[in-house]
Design a protein around this motif. Sequence first.
Motif, PDB file in Angstrom:
ATOM      1  N   UNK A  59      -0.467  -7.438  -9.624  1.00 61.47           N
ATOM      2  CA  UNK A  59       0.346  -7.147  -8.429  1.00 61.47           C
ATOM      3  C   UNK A  59       0.182  -5.706  -7.952  1.00 61.47           C
ATOM      4  N   UNK A  60      -0.080  -4.770  -8.883  1.00 55.11           N
ATOM      5  CA  UNK A  60      -0.244  -3.368  -8.486  1.00 55.11           C
ATOM      6  C   UNK A  60      -1.624  -3.075  -7.924  1.00 55.11           C
ATOM      7  N   UNK A  61      -2.498  -4.066  -7.940  1.00 53.04           N
ATOM      8  CA  UNK A  61      -3.843  -3.853  -7.424  1.00 53.04           C
ATOM      9  C   UNK A  61      -3.936  -3.922  -5.921  1.00 53.04           C
ATOM     10  N   UNK A  62      -2.863  -4.352  -5.267  1.00 51.72           N
ATOM     11  CA  UNK A  62      -2.859  -4.404  -3.808  1.00 51.72           C
ATOM     12  C   UNK A  62      -2.356  -3.067  -3.266  1.00 51.72           C
ATOM     13  N   UNK A  63      -3.199  -2.397  -2.500  1.00 46.31           N
ATOM     14  CA  UNK A  63      -2.852  -1.096  -1.931  1.00 46.31           C
ATOM     15  C   UNK A  63      -3.363   0.042  -2.796  1.00 46.31           C
ATOM     16  N   UNK A  64      -3.963   1.054  -2.152  1.00 47.47           N
ATOM     17  CA  UNK A  64      -4.445   2.249  -2.845  1.00 47.47           C
ATOM     18  C   UNK A  64      -3.831   3.472  -2.180  1.00 47.47           C
ATOM     19  N   UNK A  65      -4.224   4.649  -2.670  1.00 43.08           N
ATOM     20  CA  UNK A  65      -3.695   5.888  -2.103  1.00 43.08           C
ATOM     21  C   UNK A  65      -4.242   6.155  -0.706  1.00 43.08           C
ATOM     22  N   UNK A  66      -5.365   5.504  -0.365  1.00 45.90           N
ATOM     23  CA  UNK A  66      -6.022   5.814   0.908  1.00 45.90           C
ATOM     24  C   UNK A  66      -6.033   4.634   1.881  1.00 45.90           C
ATOM     25  N   UNK A  67      -6.065   3.415   1.371  1.00 46.23           N
ATOM     26  CA  UNK A  67      -6.152   2.235   2.222  1.00 46.23           C
ATOM     27  C   UNK A  67      -5.218   1.151   1.681  1.00 46.23           C
ATOM     28  N   UNK A  68      -4.807   0.283   2.599  1.00 48.86           N
ATOM     29  CA  UNK A  68      -4.048  -0.907   2.204  1.00 48.86           C
ATOM     30  C   UNK A  68      -5.053  -2.036   1.972  1.00 48.86           C
ATOM     31  N   UNK A  69      -5.737  -1.918   0.856  1.00 52.06           N
ATOM     32  CA  UNK A  69      -6.773  -2.876   0.506  1.00 52.06           C
ATOM     33  C   UNK A  69      -6.741  -3.073  -1.009  1.00 52.06           C
ATOM     34  N   UNK A  70      -7.668  -3.803  -1.537  1.00 47.73           N
ATOM     35  CA  UNK A  70      -7.683  -4.114  -2.961  1.00 47.73           C
ATOM     36  C   UNK A  70      -8.177  -2.915  -3.764  1.00 47.73           C
ATOM     37  N   UNK A  71      -7.482  -2.626  -4.871  1.00 49.74           N
ATOM     38  CA  UNK A  71      -7.856  -1.502  -5.724  1.00 49.74           C
ATOM     39  C   UNK A  71      -9.102  -1.847  -6.539  1.00 49.74           C
ATOM     40  N   UNK A  72      -9.930  -0.834  -6.739  1.00 54.16           N
ATOM     41  CA  UNK A  72     -11.140  -1.013  -7.529  1.00 54.16           C
ATOM     42  C   UNK A  72     -10.956  -0.638  -8.994  1.00 54.16           C
ATOM     43  N   UNK A  73      -9.772  -0.156  -9.370  1.00 57.87           N
ATOM     44  CA  UNK A  73      -9.572   0.373 -10.720  1.00 57.87           C
ATOM     45  C   UNK A  73      -9.675  -0.707 -11.784  1.00 57.87           C
ATOM     46  N   UNK A  74      -9.099  -1.860 -11.536  1.00 57.20           N
ATOM     47  CA  UNK A  74      -9.064  -2.911 -12.560  1.00 57.20           C
ATOM     48  C   UNK A  74      -9.822  -4.162 -12.122  1.00 57.20           C
ATOM     49  N   UNK A  75     -10.720  -4.023 -11.158  1.00 55.42           N
ATOM     50  CA  UNK A  75     -11.577  -5.131 -10.773  1.00 55.42           C
ATOM     51  C   UNK A  75     -10.947  -6.169  -9.879  1.00 55.42           C
ATOM     52  N   UNK A  76      -9.768  -5.873  -9.292  1.00 59.39           N
ATOM     53  CA  UNK A  76      -9.130  -6.875  -8.437  1.00 59.39           C
ATOM     54  C   UNK A  76      -9.968  -7.170  -7.200  1.00 59.39           C
ATOM     55  N   UNK A  77     -10.767  -6.202  -6.746  1.00 58.00           N
ATOM     56  CA  UNK A  77     -11.561  -6.400  -5.537  1.00 58.00           C
ATOM     57  C   UNK A  77     -12.540  -7.566  -5.688  1.00 58.00           C
ATOM     58  N   UNK A  78     -12.869  -7.907  -6.943  1.00 58.23           N
ATOM     59  CA  UNK A  78     -13.777  -9.037  -7.149  1.00 58.23           C
ATOM     60  C   UNK A  78     -13.119 -10.375  -6.843  1.00 58.23           C
TER      61      UNK A  78
END
Length: 728
Positions: free
Chosen positions: A564-583
């Motif tokens: 759930x925390x993978x939605x939204x980043x510090x710069x964009x309202x998109x999928x976070x790349x930190x834990x692979x959610x963008x895949x």
Amino acid sequence: MEYWKALLFVGLLCMLGEGLAECGRGLSASESGACDDDDECREELCGNDTVCINTYGSFHCHCLEGYADVHRQVNFTHGQCKDINECRDHTDTCGHAANCTNLIGSYKCTCHVGYTDATSSLGNCTDIDECKEADKEDLCGKNGTCENRNGTYWCTCSKGYTNYGNDRTTCSKLDCDSFNGNGGPAPSLGGLADILFLMRNSCLALSDPSTAGDGKVLLKKLFTATEAILSPGHLDSSEDVSGLLVAVENAIMLIGPQLKDGRTKTTTTETDIEIAVQRGKTPPTGPIHLTNDNAALDTDWTTAAGMESYPGFALAALLSYKNLETTLNRSFDGLTGHEKDGVSPSFQISSKLVSVVVSNPSTQNLSSPVNITLRHLQDNVESAQLSYICAYWNESGAWSTDGCYQLQSTATHTVCTCQHLSSFAVLMALYDMEHTFGLQLVTKIGLTISLLCLVLCILTFKFCRSIQGTRTTIHLHLCVCLFMADLIFLAGISQTKPVGGCRFVAALLHYFFLGVFTWMLLEGVQLYRMVVLVFNASIGPLYLFLTGYGTPLLIVAISAIIRPNGYGTDHYCWLSLEHGLVWSFYSPVCFIIILNVFFFIITVWKLALKFTSLNPDLSKLHKIKAFTVTAIAQMCILGLMWVFGAFLFEEGTTVEAYIFTILNSLQGALVFIMHCLLSKQVRDEYAHFLSCVCTSQKKRYSDLSSTNPSSSQSQGSRSGQNTGESKI
């Protein structure tokens, strides 16, 4: 004649021999005929470092004090004097409390430290009672007891104080409560409790004078426990990071004074540390240079020791964390004041995390700044779109730049100078100035055009009766999803605050962009069925809606539950790349593109076979061929757009951002051109619609003229004047 001459010569020799025999050696005959003594000492027959003593008819030599004859004779006439090494030949020359130094012809006694400074013979060096002659507080501090010993003194510290095993060092206060973890490190961080327990026990043990700590062993235990914490997945929050940094900093302050060597280096798989320690009665001076593979520290001992009371030692340490930068690639909200041309930058860590520890108790305002050279993770030269800044991890668990400035920067290194070391963590942040005014303008204009074209497409596919069918239904809902995605992208992609709203925007973008690709897959399936299947080539509406809207909803729901925390980043309202959610987005997209390529290859192959058949339905085949070409072009544009989108949301440049925006804008225009303007049926519908609109306007104008007499009269008069117009 010759005989008589020889006889006369022999007679003279005999007379001379009788004269010599009368006075003897060392004597000479005087005019009166007496034998007088010759003073041989006038001829310096004895040589250097001797005394010549004349005797009647002879002489003898005597060595000066501190010298002796090489033949060990006291008096001699032929010999050589050499220096006597009193320090070697007489072991007790100066006694046990002094050092003997041999001199040429003499020796010198120098008392040991702690004894009177006598330079004479045995027995003159006496013990100094430092506890009486010096201020006890200067020797052992207010909380230490001075005890005189033979040649030295010992400091016995009160409970809660220590001199770290150095008996002649001022007693320093122990802060064992700093390892309780109260109000500091997060208790949920696994392994941190082990470090705190280890350090607290070691701290309490130092209060016992009989306990001597081994600094190297304790340092090894510290970083063995730290490695377990730094393993992937253990540090999930800013509080965890702050807790670890504070605990390690306090531990180094406790361990450093217990190290016996002046320089200590330790390397593990997760850390690199170098510690420098100097001891003495007076504060040390001179430069300090500590280095490892990722950073270097340049300061001086005056800054490391501080201007307050000197505890008898000074400490400086440089600690580099090898794999912590990915965990800290967040919390950039406090970095303000770095706008360029009115645009706020995005930030990214570009070096290893480095901690600096000094024994100076006041690190909020150092007497002189410390310089830290940090190696870049990647070699990048500064440009108009790329800058390096120096920042530190503050006590609130966020990045800050107050008091830290960039001194120099190259493609490989940045030199930071800092006036304070509040959290003892210094790093370098990279930000990319990709959001220029021109890009924002292109984004707004391009997406606005795309939205207008998509509205026209939706109206066309909904109300144009001549093109109704399964394929048109697919196009309609593809345009609906693309319209919603572009609208949300335009309005909310950069609205990162509040966090909940940003996550909702990211989830909607995830859903609608997946919907676009899902409906594009359905178009490929439909084309395949139109070519391969002869009967029942259409897909039922229920299956279309379940697949087109249900599949993206299922993927988004699962993703939201897992991360759930993978939605939204510090710069964009998109999928976070930190834990692979963008895949959860790119994996379905890649699968759909591969599947569509397969369907298109089969479709083109079947079309080619049907074109070569005996009685092909050319009109139908040409129509399907046109459908296939437009579908392939649509898939290529949309797929290429998200290739650049992957770079844009991570670390893209302005060029990649422009390409993504232009391709995103082309989506609506491409669908409108290929599926509407290039379709003869749609053009005919447009022409019919426009003719109806124009006819309706003419009719309304004619009705208005008939009800206006003046208009009729004027029109009649004009008709009478121009009979040609009245006939038309």
